[in-house]
Design an enzyme around this catalytic site. Sequence first.
Site, mmCIF file in Angstrom:
data_model
loop_
_atom_site.group_PDB
_atom_site.id
_atom_site.type_symbol
_atom_site.label_atom_id
_atom_site.label_comp_id
_atom_site.label_asym_id
_atom_site.label_seq_id
_atom_site.Cartn_x
_atom_site.Cartn_y
_atom_site.Cartn_z
ATOM 1 N N HIS A 39 -71.358 -11.050 -112.043
ATOM 2 C CA HIS A 39 -70.791 -10.108 -112.997
ATOM 3 C C HIS A 39 -69.509 -9.516 -112.407
ATOM 4 O O HIS A 39 -69.206 -9.707 -111.244
ATOM 5 C CB HIS A 39 -71.748 -8.926 -113.213
ATOM 6 C CG HIS A 39 -73.104 -9.276 -113.685
ATOM 7 N ND1 HIS A 39 -73.446 -9.283 -115.011
ATOM 8 C CD2 HIS A 39 -74.234 -9.588 -113.001
ATOM 9 C CE1 HIS A 39 -74.731 -9.590 -115.135
ATOM 10 N NE2 HIS A 39 -75.230 -9.776 -113.936
ATOM 11 N N GLU A 121 -72.831 -7.741 -108.919
ATOM 12 C CA GLU A 121 -71.643 -7.180 -109.561
ATOM 13 C C GLU A 121 -70.490 -7.202 -108.566
ATOM 14 O O GLU A 121 -70.617 -6.687 -107.457
ATOM 15 C CB GLU A 121 -71.890 -5.731 -109.997
ATOM 16 C CG GLU A 121 -72.913 -5.566 -111.080
ATOM 17 C CD GLU A 121 -72.352 -5.745 -112.482
ATOM 18 O OE1 GLU A 121 -71.147 -6.048 -112.630
ATOM 19 O OE2 GLU A 121 -73.136 -5.578 -113.439
ATOM 20 N N HIS A 157 -72.160 -14.116 -116.025
ATOM 21 C CA HIS A 157 -72.749 -13.453 -117.188
ATOM 22 C C HIS A 157 -72.234 -14.119 -118.464
ATOM 23 O O HIS A 157 -72.961 -14.269 -119.444
ATOM 24 C CB HIS A 157 -72.378 -11.976 -117.133
ATOM 25 C CG HIS A 157 -73.288 -11.087 -117.903
ATOM 26 N ND1 HIS A 157 -73.036 -9.749 -118.055
ATOM 27 C CD2 HIS A 157 -74.455 -11.308 -118.553
ATOM 28 C CE1 HIS A 157 -74.005 -9.196 -118.771
ATOM 29 N NE2 HIS A 157 -74.873 -10.117 -119.086
ATOM 30 N N ASP A 167 -67.689 -11.732 -118.317
ATOM 31 C CA ASP A 167 -67.565 -11.636 -116.862
ATOM 32 C C ASP A 167 -68.343 -12.728 -116.128
ATOM 33 O O ASP A 167 -69.298 -13.261 -116.681
ATOM 34 C CB ASP A 167 -68.007 -10.236 -116.393
ATOM 35 C CG ASP A 167 -69.451 -9.888 -116.769
ATOM 36 O OD1 ASP A 167 -69.820 -10.050 -117.936
ATOM 37 O OD2 ASP A 167 -70.187 -9.445 -115.880
#
Length: 191
Positions: A39, A121, A157, A167
């Site tokens: 992400h 992330e 993602h 993303d």
Amino acid sequence: MLALDRHGWLKAHPRVTCAPSPNYDDRPAGDDATLLVMHNISLPPGIFGGTEVVDLFLNRLDYNAHPWLPQLRGLTVSAHFFVRRDGSIVQFVSTHKRAWHAGVSTFAGRERCNDFSIGIEMEGTDTVPYTPEQYAALTQLLPALRAQHPLQAARGHEHIAPGRKTDPGPAFDWGRFRRENGWLRRQLPPV
């Protein structure tokens, strides 16, 4: 060298911070992480280096700190890891638990990717190149994850929630990611 303890938390390391999020639950019985989901995140969008991402995942975000932030009010999300621009890593959820990062998603005919994935992330946006330090952090993190989990694939993602998410976006260098993590070259089909 990074390593997970038996509870799925990274062991003490100068580049790692553990910040346990309340936003997680148990994986379904018998499920383990076979998918890595990449992400990106920045809060406010395009702003790097602040505390807002950590605060969001810990349910303590100050919605008055920026005019864009109130739209996140009531959102309860998390990821297992957050890789900052400088390559430091924040862990929010044990890799043995289900973080709330993928939402409505499908991979290889299976829905609910949170059930069988680890979410990472990257501090960034779809269009701002990620830093060498971030790619280096991933190269250190992945062996630790693979030592405890039967990871078989890595996707963005955008790949598991097409049309809904974008993303990590075109700025993420999948070729570099594969080159620097040999198991990806050998075991994964092209994205």
